[in-house]
Motif scaffolding. Structure first.
Motif, PDB file in Angstrom:
ATOM      1  N   GLU A  59       0.841  -1.199   0.000  1.00 13.41           N
ATOM      2  CA  GLU A  59       0.000   0.000   0.000  1.00 13.41           C
ATOM      3  C   GLU A  59       0.873   1.244   0.000  1.00 13.41           C
ATOM      4  OE1 GLU A  59      -2.970   0.398   3.109  1.00 13.41           O
ATOM      5  OE2 GLU A  59      -3.650   2.345   2.301  1.00 13.41           O
ATOM      6  N   ASN A 114      -4.474   4.930  -2.158  1.00 19.71           N
ATOM      7  CA  ASN A 114      -5.671   5.562  -1.593  1.00 19.71           C
ATOM      8  C   ASN A 114      -6.149   6.694  -2.495  1.00 19.71           C
ATOM      9  OD1 ASN A 114      -5.875   4.349   1.281  1.00 19.71           O
ATOM     10  ND2 ASN A 114      -3.707   4.912   1.075  1.00 19.71           N
ATOM     11  N   GLU A 146      -7.918   2.232  -3.544  1.00 16.96           N
ATOM     12  CA  GLU A 146      -8.692   2.142  -2.301  1.00 16.96           C
ATOM     13  C   GLU A 146      -9.601   3.353  -2.162  1.00 16.96           C
ATOM     14  OE1 GLU A 146      -6.292   1.426   1.164  1.00 16.96           O
ATOM     15  OE2 GLU A 146      -5.109  -0.141   0.175  1.00 16.96           O
ATOM     16  N   ASP A 176     -11.922   0.783   1.411  1.00 17.12           N
ATOM     17  CA  ASP A 176     -11.037   0.954   2.565  1.00 17.12           C
ATOM     18  C   ASP A 176     -11.869   1.217   3.818  1.00 17.12           C
ATOM     19  OD1 ASP A 176      -8.676   1.215   3.949  1.00 17.12           O
ATOM     20  OD2 ASP A 176      -8.023   3.044   2.931  1.00 17.12           O
ATOM     21  N   LYS A 197     -11.349  -3.899   2.756  1.00 14.58           N
ATOM     22  CA  LYS A 197     -10.327  -3.788   3.800  1.00 14.58           C
ATOM     23  C   LYS A 197     -11.020  -3.520   5.131  1.00 14.58           C
ATOM     24  CE  LYS A 197      -6.222  -2.339   2.801  1.00 14.58           C
ATOM     25  NZ  LYS A 197      -5.093  -1.426   2.537  1.00 14.58           N
ATOM     26  N   GLU A 233      -6.765  -4.910   8.259  1.00 14.85           N
ATOM     27  CA  GLU A 233      -5.772  -3.866   8.508  1.00 14.85           C
ATOM     28  C   GLU A 233      -5.359  -3.855   9.977  1.00 14.85           C
ATOM     29  OE1 GLU A 233      -6.680  -0.069   5.823  1.00 14.85           O
ATOM     30  OE2 GLU A 233      -8.068  -0.271   7.482  1.00 14.85           O
TER      31      GLU A 233
HETATM   32 MG    MG Z   1      -5.798   2.579   2.638  1.00 15.41          MG
END
Ligand code: MG
Ligand code: C2E
Ligand code: MG
Ligand code: MG
Length: 280
Positions: A59, A114, A146, A176, A197, A233
């Protein structure tokens, strides 16, 4: 006397408020030049296959290297950047750095980036991503994007088209912080994504709290039935890792494996993962 005390309180309040306003203006001002001055960096944190013990993606996480203030975390500048219209520049910088870093690994590892609501609502976002992939030479299926549920919500009108464009490119889409937003389920019905996620707030107490364990279990099962990959996560302990693996959660991310690092492929502090990382 009461009046004096009242006034003193106002002054304390004023000082406090003034301090905060000054710091905020100072941040805003410095942030305006941050992209131009090359102060935006991209750090990376691996996403691992919990069972196979391999790294499947990394990421990309923004960092701002302020000359006199050191490294600034996204929590201190992303929201401000969104508010004052600077997020596009920052997002473009991070996306570019992330794609180039992944390309430099020979397309062997995907990179997950992201995307803020503001970026996602621009109506040429699909075209923009396509151009970026071409420019950096990254295969589309090596890019994951994400989105938060609020991003999808804000873009509800244009989202359908953008989603189609991105899917047509072959980019993988993730939600996310899943479980923290609104009406997750209706989004899953309207928009096809590839990954969920699980927000780290659910993972933190997964061993202690029946409640959080039930939520995590629910998300994992949802992923199973909708054929979505699930990433947990914020895994910090072997206990959390083992429990999540037991629950059937396939992927994980967290300090247990590696903290975010300026190196695209950091050593992963996890036995076999180290081998997986150095081997091919
Ligand atoms: Mg993220
Ligand atoms: P996120 O995308 O949900 O990223 C996960 C955050 O959790 C990261 O914080 C990561 O460093 C942190 N984290 C990872 N593993 C652990 C762990 O085991 N324990 C704990 N306590 N934390 C862990 P970071 O890097 O400070 O980023 C915060 C948020 O800022 C991100 O949350 C994301 O929403 C946003 N962000 C970061 N980079 C970008 C960017 O390039 N663009 C946009 N739009 N937002 C970004
Ligand atoms: Mg998250
Ligand atoms: Mg988060």
């Amino acid at each position: 006397l009461a009046k004096d005390r009242g006034r003193a309180r106002y002054e304390v309040f004023d000082d406090d408020l003034r301090g905060r306003i000054e710091r905020r203006l100072d941040t805003e001002l410095a942030l305006r030049d941050a992209v131009q001055l090359g102060e935006i960096e991209t750090w990376f944190q691996p996403i691992v296959d919990l069972q196979q013990q391999t790294v499947v993606a990394t990421e990309a996480l923004a960092r701002w290297r302020r000359p006199d203030k050191g490294l600034v975390s996204p929590g201190e500048f992303i929201a401000i950047a969104e508010e004052v219209g600077l997020i596009k520049g920052i997002g473009t910088t991070v996306l570019g750095q992330a794609c180039r870093a992944a390309t430099s690994l020979g397309g062997r590892m995907a990179v997950s980036v992201n995307v803020s609501p503001r970026q996602f609502v621009q109506d040429d976002f699909g075209v923009f991503v396509k151009r970026m992939l071409k420019e950096t030479g990254l295969p589309a299926d090596q890019l994951w994007l994400e989105l938060t549920e609020s991003a999808v919500l804000e873009a509800i009108d244009s989202a359908a088209r953008t989603f189609q464009e991105l899917r047509a490119l072959g980019v993988r889409l993730a939600i996310d912080d899943f479980g923290t937003g609104y009406s997750s389920f209706s989004h899953l019905r309207s928009f096809t994504v590839d990954l969920l996620k699980i927000d780290l707030t659910f993972v933190r107490d997964v061993e202690r709290s029946d409640h959080d364990r039930a939520i995590v279990e629910g998300i994992v099962r949802l992923g199973d039935s909708l054929n979505l990959d699930v990433v947990a996560e914020g895994i910090e302990t072997t206990g959390q890792r083992d429990l999540l693996t037991e629950m059937g959660c396939r992927y994980g991310q967290g300090y247990l494996f590696s903290k975010p690092s300026p190196v695209v492929f950091p050593n992963v502090h996890f036995g076999d993962l180290l081998e997986a990382a150095s081997g091919d």
